[in-house]
Scaffold this motif. Structure first.
Motif, PDB file in Angstrom:
ATOM      1  N   UNK A  81      82.644  71.811  54.411  1.00 26.76           N
ATOM      2  CA  UNK A  81      83.285  72.764  53.511  1.00 26.76           C
ATOM      3  C   UNK A  81      82.520  74.071  53.671  1.00 26.76           C
ATOM      4  N   UNK A  82      83.178  75.081  54.209  1.00 26.33           N
ATOM      5  CA  UNK A  82      82.529  76.361  54.477  1.00 26.33           C
ATOM      6  C   UNK A  82      83.193  77.438  53.627  1.00 26.33           C
ATOM      7  N   UNK A  83      82.357  78.235  52.954  1.00 29.25           N
ATOM      8  CA  UNK A  83      82.843  79.350  52.150  1.00 29.25           C
ATOM      9  C   UNK A  83      82.178  80.623  52.645  1.00 29.25           C
ATOM     10  N   UNK A  84      82.952  81.715  52.652  1.00 29.38           N
ATOM     11  CA  UNK A  84      82.429  83.013  53.042  1.00 29.38           C
ATOM     12  C   UNK A  84      82.473  83.928  51.828  1.00 29.38           C
ATOM     13  N   UNK A  85      81.373  84.619  51.590  1.00 24.75           N
ATOM     14  CA  UNK A  85      81.268  85.543  50.468  1.00 24.75           C
ATOM     15  C   UNK A  85      81.507  86.969  50.939  1.00 24.75           C
ATOM     16  N   UNK A  86      81.590  87.889  49.991  1.00 26.93           N
ATOM     17  CA  UNK A  86      81.932  89.282  50.229  1.00 26.93           C
ATOM     18  C   UNK A  86      81.328  89.952  51.436  1.00 26.93           C
ATOM     19  N   UNK A  87      80.060  89.843  51.644  1.00 27.35           N
ATOM     20  CA  UNK A  87      79.387  90.530  52.749  1.00 27.35           C
ATOM     21  C   UNK A  87      79.384  89.705  54.032  1.00 27.35           C
ATOM     22  N   UNK A  88      80.184  88.670  54.092  1.00 35.99           N
ATOM     23  CA  UNK A  88      80.229  87.821  55.275  1.00 35.99           C
ATOM     24  C   UNK A  88      79.213  86.695  55.265  1.00 35.99           C
ATOM     25  N   UNK A  89      78.460  86.552  54.175  1.00 33.37           N
ATOM     26  CA  UNK A  89      77.474  85.480  54.065  1.00 33.37           C
ATOM     27  C   UNK A  89      78.210  84.148  53.894  1.00 33.37           C
TER      28      UNK A  89
ATOM     29  N   UNK B 244      73.982  67.991  51.779  1.00 27.33           N
ATOM     30  CA  UNK B 244      73.292  69.023  52.541  1.00 27.33           C
ATOM     31  C   UNK B 244      74.025  70.351  52.373  1.00 27.33           C
ATOM     32  N   UNK B 245      73.269  71.402  52.093  1.00 25.96           N
ATOM     33  CA  UNK B 245      73.794  72.761  52.000  1.00 25.96           C
ATOM     34  C   UNK B 245      73.075  73.611  53.030  1.00 25.96           C
ATOM     35  N   UNK B 246      73.831  74.466  53.719  1.00 26.01           N
ATOM     36  CA  UNK B 246      73.241  75.357  54.721  1.00 26.01           C
ATOM     37  C   UNK B 246      73.818  76.757  54.550  1.00 26.01           C
ATOM     38  N   UNK B 247      72.983  77.753  54.795  1.00 29.77           N
ATOM     39  CA  UNK B 247      73.376  79.150  54.658  1.00 29.77           C
ATOM     40  C   UNK B 247      73.238  79.871  55.994  1.00 29.77           C
ATOM     41  N   UNK B 248      73.911  81.000  56.136  1.00 27.25           N
ATOM     42  CA  UNK B 248      73.720  81.900  57.268  1.00 27.25           C
ATOM     43  C   UNK B 248      74.025  81.291  58.615  1.00 27.25           C
ATOM     44  N   UNK B 249      73.069  81.428  59.549  1.00 25.97           N
ATOM     45  CA  UNK B 249      73.272  80.975  60.928  1.00 25.97           C
ATOM     46  C   UNK B 249      73.481  79.476  61.028  1.00 25.97           C
ATOM     47  N   UNK B 250      72.778  78.713  60.201  1.00 21.52           N
ATOM     48  CA  UNK B 250      72.959  77.254  60.223  1.00 21.52           C
ATOM     49  C   UNK B 250      74.376  76.904  59.745  1.00 21.52           C
ATOM     50  N   UNK B 251      74.877  77.616  58.751  1.00 17.04           N
ATOM     51  CA  UNK B 251      76.257  77.414  58.280  1.00 17.04           C
ATOM     52  C   UNK B 251      77.250  77.754  59.391  1.00 17.04           C
TER      53      UNK B 251
END
Length: 107
Positions: free
Chosen positions: A16-24, A53-60
């Motif tokens: 499950x991938x979500x993108x926020x306002x600044x592309x994060x 497991x939660x991952x942010x940025x490049x790992x996401x």
């Protein structure tokens, strides 16, 4: 001492991938790990543990592009605990691994 977790297992759901306002981006998956032991009767018993497991940025980004349900992966990160109130006002607790590195295994 350092809060460090390493898991090797199979992905239990499509990411499950979500993108926020600044592309994060943030990606959420579950990983199943298996352990075996011999019971009192001498039988080999498999025990499966599920890990959030939660991952942010490049790992996401990597998870979004290359990870699918059933894929064997290795993740490294830190163990975190948090709580929230559900829609009925009940307090819920979550333990999860925040991944800071991922290794794609298998095919």
């Amino acid at each position: 001492m350092k809060n460090k977790v390493q898991l090797i297992g199979n992905v239990g759901n499509e990411p499950e991938v979500k993108t926020f306002g600044e592309g994060k981006k943030v990606a959420n998956i579950t990983i199943a790990t298996n352990d075996y032991y011999i019971n009192d009767k001498g039988d080999k018993v498999e025990q499966t543990e599920w890990h959030r497991v939660t991952a942010w940025g490049k790992v996401a980004d990597i998870i979004e592009k290359y990870v699918t349900k059933g894929k064997e992966i290795c993740i490294e990160g830190k163990l975190t605990h948090r709580s929230y109130d559900d829609k009925d006002g009940n307090k819920r607790y979550i333990t999860e691994v925040v991944a800071n590195d991922i290794l794609l295994l298998g095919k």
